[in-house]
Every structure is written in structure tokens, then in C-alpha cells.
Design a protein around this motif. Structure first.
Motif, PDB file in Angstrom:
ATOM      1  N   GLU A 260       0.794  -1.628   0.219  1.00 42.45           N
ATOM      2  CA  GLU A 260      -0.034  -0.263   0.056  1.00 42.45           C
ATOM      3  C   GLU A 260       0.606   1.192  -0.237  1.00 42.45           C
ATOM      4  O   GLU A 260       0.623   2.400  -0.662  1.00 42.45           O
ATOM      5  N   LEU A 261       2.164   1.499   0.896  1.00 42.16           N
ATOM      6  CA  LEU A 261       2.902   1.915   0.667  1.00 42.16           C
ATOM      7  C   LEU A 261       3.671   2.461  -0.110  1.00 42.16           C
ATOM      8  O   LEU A 261       3.543   3.600  -1.023  1.00 42.16           O
ATOM      9  N   MET A 262       3.979   1.523  -1.113  1.00 44.39           N
ATOM     10  CA  MET A 262       4.964   1.494  -2.424  1.00 44.39           C
ATOM     11  C   MET A 262       3.796   1.865  -3.782  1.00 44.39           C
ATOM     12  O   MET A 262       3.950   2.689  -4.637  1.00 44.39           O
ATOM     13  N   VAL A 263       2.043   1.682  -2.906  1.00 47.78           N
ATOM     14  CA  VAL A 263       1.061   2.845  -4.192  1.00 47.78           C
ATOM     15  C   VAL A 263       0.843   3.919  -4.777  1.00 47.78           C
ATOM     16  O   VAL A 263       1.134   4.122  -5.583  1.00 47.78           O
TER      17      VAL A 263
ATOM     18  N   HIS B  58       6.326   2.369 -12.134  1.00 48.44           N
ATOM     19  CA  HIS B  58       5.882   2.851 -10.991  1.00 48.44           C
ATOM     20  C   HIS B  58       4.600   3.151 -10.845  1.00 48.44           C
ATOM     21  O   HIS B  58       3.911   3.386 -10.466  1.00 48.44           O
ATOM     22  N   GLU B  59       4.250   2.705 -11.493  1.00 51.05           N
ATOM     23  CA  GLU B  59       1.865   3.356 -11.834  1.00 51.05           C
ATOM     24  C   GLU B  59       1.529   1.865 -11.354  1.00 51.05           C
ATOM     25  O   GLU B  59       1.894   0.874 -10.923  1.00 51.05           O
ATOM     26  N   PRO B  60       0.650   2.486 -10.294  1.00 48.39           N
ATOM     27  CA  PRO B  60       0.480   1.793  -9.513  1.00 48.39           C
ATOM     28  C   PRO B  60      -1.017   0.809 -10.130  1.00 48.39           C
ATOM     29  O   PRO B  60      -0.990   0.118  -8.926  1.00 48.39           O
ATOM     30  N   ARG B  61      -0.616   0.664 -10.877  1.00 44.75           N
ATOM     31  CA  ARG B  61      -1.804   0.206 -11.774  1.00 44.75           C
ATOM     32  C   ARG B  61      -0.270  -1.618 -11.572  1.00 44.75           C
ATOM     33  O   ARG B  61      -2.177  -2.701 -11.640  1.00 44.75           O
ATOM     34  N   PHE B  62      -0.005  -1.549 -11.757  1.00 42.68           N
ATOM     35  CA  PHE B  62       0.923  -3.038 -11.544  1.00 42.68           C
ATOM     36  C   PHE B  62       0.617  -3.565 -10.229  1.00 42.68           C
ATOM     37  O   PHE B  62       0.760  -4.164 -10.611  1.00 42.68           O
TER      38      PHE B  62
ATOM     39  N   ALA C 139     -13.231 -11.228  -5.001  1.00 42.16           N
ATOM     40  CA  ALA C 139     -13.103 -10.868  -3.650  1.00 42.16           C
ATOM     41  C   ALA C 139     -11.444  -9.462  -4.306  1.00 42.16           C
ATOM     42  O   ALA C 139     -10.756  -8.951  -3.759  1.00 42.16           O
ATOM     43  N   GLY C 140     -10.669 -10.438  -4.989  1.00 42.97           N
ATOM     44  CA  GLY C 140      -8.974 -10.261  -5.394  1.00 42.97           C
ATOM     45  C   GLY C 140      -9.158  -8.514  -5.476  1.00 42.97           C
ATOM     46  O   GLY C 140      -9.168  -7.825  -5.526  1.00 42.97           O
ATOM     47  N   MET C 141     -10.707  -8.556  -6.606  1.00 42.38           N
ATOM     48  CA  MET C 141     -11.179  -6.843  -7.563  1.00 42.38           C
ATOM     49  C   MET C 141     -11.183  -6.173  -6.230  1.00 42.38           C
ATOM     50  O   MET C 141     -10.958  -5.087  -6.078  1.00 42.38           O
ATOM     51  N   PHE C 142     -12.352  -6.719  -5.740  1.00 42.08           N
ATOM     52  CA  PHE C 142     -12.743  -6.039  -4.352  1.00 42.08           C
ATOM     53  C   PHE C 142     -11.894  -5.563  -2.915  1.00 42.08           C
ATOM     54  O   PHE C 142     -11.459  -4.398  -2.712  1.00 42.08           O
ATOM     55  N   PHE C 143     -10.788  -6.461  -3.225  1.00 41.52           N
ATOM     56  CA  PHE C 143      -9.368  -5.913  -2.279  1.00 41.52           C
ATOM     57  C   PHE C 143      -8.922  -4.445  -2.370  1.00 41.52           C
ATOM     58  O   PHE C 143      -8.748  -3.788  -2.054  1.00 41.52           O
ATOM     59  N   ALA C 144      -8.644  -4.809  -3.933  1.00 40.80           N
ATOM     60  CA  ALA C 144      -7.694  -3.608  -4.854  1.00 40.80           C
ATOM     61  C   ALA C 144      -8.746  -2.312  -4.631  1.00 40.80           C
ATOM     62  O   ALA C 144      -7.652  -1.579  -4.571  1.00 40.80           O
ATOM     63  N   PHE C 145      -9.808  -2.267  -4.572  1.00 40.35           N
ATOM     64  CA  PHE C 145     -10.839  -0.635  -4.519  1.00 40.35           C
ATOM     65  C   PHE C 145     -11.247  -0.562  -2.961  1.00 40.35           C
ATOM     66  O   PHE C 145     -11.226   0.187  -2.736  1.00 40.35           O
ATOM     67  N   GLU C 146     -10.797  -1.919  -2.586  1.00 42.93           N
ATOM     68  CA  GLU C 146     -12.052  -0.987  -1.208  1.00 42.93           C
ATOM     69  C   GLU C 146     -10.438  -0.881   0.409  1.00 42.93           C
ATOM     70  O   GLU C 146     -10.480  -0.507   1.196  1.00 42.93           O
ATOM     71  N   GLU C 147     -10.076  -2.015   0.525  1.00 40.51           N
ATOM     72  CA  GLU C 147      -9.346  -1.843   0.645  1.00 40.51           C
ATOM     73  C   GLU C 147      -7.566  -1.182   0.434  1.00 40.51           C
ATOM     74  O   GLU C 147      -6.827  -0.522   1.445  1.00 40.51           O
TER      75      GLU C 147
ATOM     76  N   THR D  73      -7.622   2.417  -4.115  1.00 39.69           N
ATOM     77  CA  THR D  73      -7.697   2.440  -5.405  1.00 39.69           C
ATOM     78  C   THR D  73      -8.567   3.334  -6.319  1.00 39.69           C
ATOM     79  O   THR D  73      -9.965   3.135  -6.236  1.00 39.69           O
ATOM     80  N   PRO D  74      -8.766   4.307  -6.851  1.00 35.38           N
ATOM     81  CA  PRO D  74      -9.904   5.199  -7.662  1.00 35.38           C
ATOM     82  C   PRO D  74     -10.224   4.371  -8.712  1.00 35.38           C
ATOM     83  O   PRO D  74      -9.433   3.371  -9.499  1.00 35.38           O
ATOM     84  N   LEU D  75     -11.621   3.943  -8.519  1.00 33.14           N
ATOM     85  CA  LEU D  75     -12.606   3.367 -10.232  1.00 33.14           C
ATOM     86  C   LEU D  75     -12.218   3.755 -11.463  1.00 33.14           C
ATOM     87  O   LEU D  75     -12.686   5.365 -11.840  1.00 33.14           O
TER      88      LEU D  75
END
Length: 464
Positions: free
Chosen positions: A102-105, A162-166, A184-192, A195-197
Motif C-alpha cells: 500500500e505504501l508502494m502504491v 512505477h505505475e500503481p496499476r501494476f 474478492a481480489g478485485m474488491f480488495f484492490a478497490f476497498e482495502e 484505489t480510484p475507480l
């Protein structure tokens, strides 16, 4: 908060990407998901093989033999030494890896993706082999993120790595492959990960998560993690279980978070326990549990599937839950490479068994409802501790196949998260991320490239 009309933004994203950009995004996501599926599938396969071999060897030879006792002791000591060496080689692998990602992102941390991948793979496998109460999902998320960075670098695009997308796409693939739960992996990416939609991120996360799941199943053939069997819909006469379980798991999640964070911070600050000794202690505790209380160890103890059918006294279940919670907190506080989510789910199953046993004493439920109570408790404890109720709910749906009870599972997770929030408890990964900032001394501006800066040994910092 005004959300506005999302369609102009979607149209703008597609127009900005263009056909070539869309194709490049999909190809990159397929590469990330495919590579993550292969690596995480291999990790799960090796973990299963090693666990079965250890359990069979100990069971066949018995623990009363002095040679077996010596082999167990020196084997655990060797695993502890390997864990310490891996932490010294790459301190960034300490803990679950999710706060670091999360800090890398956010651009506040960088990593050597290949070194993190190799050390995290070996470190998590070592901790799980040693019987520590840690999970595989955090390491899998970090390995997925490192593979995402690796694909970006191998793409020869100076901005891609360096893009957060990767990072986010690799994280979604890692969680989806670790649990067999791409949604659940998708929800984790945006909920926890908050990440902007945006269209590129949605396409990347969806493609990586499902590609990782498909590749892993095609090669290794993993099925449901918790195949509970019959999962009938909760009858309307029993809907009162949803708020009761939600409130109970909200309180239990707060207790667990407080214990975990305080024990971890104490281990960080104490000078009585150097890092190498701090890592050795839980491995030796695992050896003691093997002799005196094997029920708490993975492979030797009661599984979540057995908890749905086994008839144990309430006192025995409460003792098991208490010991499991303490051992999980102690294992994580040492800084070994291991996650939190699987222990949280297993503790949720234990709590569900306790709730079922207590309700059966007063004839308030029938034994047939034990499975749904366990699933509700697992989703509730996840939502309370991590404060990502949608992720926890869909995680349980995909891991158990309990889709007829989807509404009840989602509501339970949200009630538990609401209760924990109103009790003033911070989400567990927010606390751990702040610990990373304090211990790793991560300050703005960003680290300058090619100037390695390591944090104190044993703390979850990173390398540029």
C-alpha cells in the motif's frame, strides 16, 4: 459526497487509452495474472506437499521417540535460522506485506521486485512449514505485486514499473490466487487499497485476478478452500442471527486488533529480545504445541470443515480460540514473512463454533445451522478486523460457494465493520501501515533512485 456522473470520466478514460492502449493494458494484465497464477499455485502446491509430509512423518514415528524429538527441535531451529537470514537479506518481506504494498502504491516505498519475490516465497513457506500461525494470503499479495512490477520492468517502459496499476493488479491477482477468489481480489484492490475507480485499473484488476485463477486451476487443479457441502439458505425465522453474529464479531475483531498491534509494537520497542531470538521463540512454541496442544497447529488440529460438525464442549472451543488468537498475534509480532487473513478466517470459524455451541445449550438453533453460522462469523471477523466488508463477504462466498446466503453474509460483514468502527478501533492494516512509516522512517520526498536505504533489521522497511 457528490459522486457525479461517471460516464464522462469513463468515456474520457477510453478516449485517452485508445485501441492500442487498451490492448497493451489487457496484454500486460494477462502476463501479470498468468505469472502470478503459476507462482502462487506453485507456492500453495509446495505448502500442501510439505504439510502432508510433516504430518505423516510425525504421525508414523510418534513423538515419544527421542530421535523424533531431536529431529523436530533441530528442524524448527533450522527453519528459524532461515527466516532470520531471509529477513536480513530483504527486510521488506517482514509481516504480511500488504502495508508495504500500500505504501508502494502511494509512491513512498520501492522494492527490488525479484529479491522480494524470492525471499517472500521462501520466507512464507518456511514460516508455514514451522507451524507458525500465519497466513499465505499476505505473502501471495506481495508476490503478486512484485510480479506486477517485474512485468512493468520487462516491458521496457520507463514509466510502467512505477505505475500503481501494476502493483494493484498484481495484488488483486495474488489474493485471487491465494484463496481461489478473483472477485474478492478485485474488491480488495478497490476497498482495502482505496484505489480510484478508473477504467485502466478496473480492466487490469479484473483481468489479472481471473487470469491468475484460471491459470492456477488449469495447472494445479485447486478447488474450493472451504467445501462445507450443504449450504441451505438461512430461513426467515433465523434472521436474528445476522445482527447477533455481526455485533459479536465486531467486538471480537476489536479485541484481536488491539492484541495484535500492542504485541507487535511491544516486540518492536523491547530491547530484551533481539531480532534473531524474537524469531526463534514462536518456532519453539510451535514445537511445544506439537507435544502438548497440537489442536492449535495447522495440519495437526481441527480444520474449519470439522468445526462445523464436531461436538466439543463450549469451554474447549473457547480455550482453542484463545490459544489460537494469542499464538497468531505472537507469530506475527516476530516479523516473519506471514499474513493475517487466513488466521482471521480460521479464528472466525472457531468463534462460529463457540456461538453455535452456546446457542445449542439453550435450544435456540438446530445443528443444521452450524455451517451458515461459521460462514457468517468468518465474514464478520474479517470485516471487523480489516474493515473491508465487501472483500470479506465475497471472499467467503467464493471460498465456500454459499451464494444462497449472499445477502446475509454481506449484511453481517457490514454490521461487524460498523460495530468495530463505532468502538473506535482502527483497521488492522491502517495500524500496520503507520507502523511501517514509523519503523521504516519513510518520509517525503520519495527516495532517490539507486541509493539503497535499509531500515533497522527486523522492521518492515524497504530498499529503494
Amino acid at each position: 459526497m457528490k459522486l457525479g456522473n461517471p460516464f464522462p470520466q469513463i468515456a474520457h478514460d477510453f478516449a485517452t487509452m485508445g485501441v492500442s492502449g487498451l490492448a497493451r493494458t489487457i496484454v500486460q494484465a494477462l502476463l501479470i495474472g498468468g505469472a502470478t497464477g503459476v507462482v502462487i499455485g506453485l507456492f500453495r502446491h509446495l505448502n500442501n506437499i510439505i504439510t502432508h509430509w510433516v504430518v505423516r512423518s510425525v504421525t508414523e514415528h510418534g513423538l515419544s521417540d527421542s530421535l523424533v524429538a531431536c529431529a523436530v527441535f533441530f528442524g524448527l531451529l533450522l527453519l528459524a535460522v532461515i527466516s532470520v537470514l531471509l529477513l536480513r537479506i530483504e527486510p521488506l518481506i517482514s509481516g504480511s506485506g500488504i502495508p508495504q504494498v500500500e505504501l508502494m502504491v502511494k509512491g513512498r516505498l520501492r522494492m527490488n521486485w525479484f529479491r522480494v519475490l524470492v525471499c517472500k516465497f521462501a520466507g512464507a513457506l518456511t514460516a508455514l512449514t514451522g507451524g507458525l500461525s500465519v497466513g499465505r494470503e499476505g505473502p501471495c499479495i506481495m508476490m503478486g505485486a512484485s510480479l506486477g512490477v517485474g512485468v512493468g520492468r520487462l516491458w521496457h517502459d520507463p514509466k510502467a514499473a512505477h505505475e500503481p496499476r501494476f502493483l494493484v493488479g498484481g495484488s488483486a491477482a495474488g489474493l485471487g490466487a491465494a484463496f481461489g477468489a478473483p472477485l474478492a481480489g478485485m474488491f480488495f484492490a478497490f476497498e482495502e487499497m482505496k484505489t480510484p475507480l478508473r477504467v485502466p485499473m478496473i480492466i487490469t484488476c479484473a483481468t489479472t485476478a481471473f487470469a491468475a485463477m484460471y491459470v492456477m486451476q488449469a495447472i494445479y487443479g485447486f478447488g474450493l478452500v472451504f467445501p462445507f457441502g450443504s449450504r441451505p439458505m438461512l430461513p426467515w425465522q433465523s434472521w436474528w442471527l445476522v445482527p447477533v453474529v455481526g455485533v459479536a464479531m465486531g467486538g471480537l475483531g476489536v479485541l484481536y486488533n488491539i492484541m495484535l498491534i500492542r504485541m507487535t509494537l511491544w516486540a518492536d520497542k523491547t530491547k530484551m529480545l533481539p531480532m534473531h531470538l524474537r524469531v526463534v521463540i514462536p518456532f519453539m512454541c510451535a514445537g511445544l504445541f506439537l507435544y502438548f496442544y497440537p489442536t492449535v497447529l495447522a495440519g495437526f488440529g481441527i480444520t474449519a470443515l470439522q468445526l462445523a460438525d464436531i461436538a466439543l464442549p463450549l469451554t474447549a472451543l473457547l480455550l482453542l480460540l484463545t490459544v489460537k488468537m494469542l499464538f497468531s498475534c505472537a507469530s506475527f509480532a516476530t516479523g516473519v514473512a506471514g499474513g493475517l487473513l487466513m488466521p482471521i478466517l480460521f479464528m472466525g470459524a472457531m468463534a462460529g463454533a463457540c456461538v453455535t455451541s452456546a446457542l445449542l445449550l439453550f435450544d435456540m438453533v438446530t445443528p443444521e445451522k452450524s455451517v451458515i453460522i461459521l460462514i457468517l462469523c468468518m465474514a464478520g471477523l474479517f470485516g471487523s478486523s480489516v474493515r473491508a466488508p465487501l472483500t470479506g463477504a465475497f471472499l467467503m462466498l467464493e471460498m465456500t460457494g454459499a451464494y444462497p446466503n449472499m445477502v446475509f453474509i454481506i449484511i453481517t460483514a457490514y454490521i461487524a465493520a460498523f460495530v468495530a468502527d463505532k468502538m473506535g478501533c482502527e483497521p488492522v492494516y491502517d495500524s500496520l501501515r503507520r507502523r511501517c512509516v514509523i519503523e521504516g522512517k519513510i518520509k517525503r520526498p520519495r527516495y532517490k533512485p539507486r541509493r539503497p536505504q535499509r531500515v533497522a533489521s527486523g522492521s518492515p522497511g524497504g530498499v529503494m
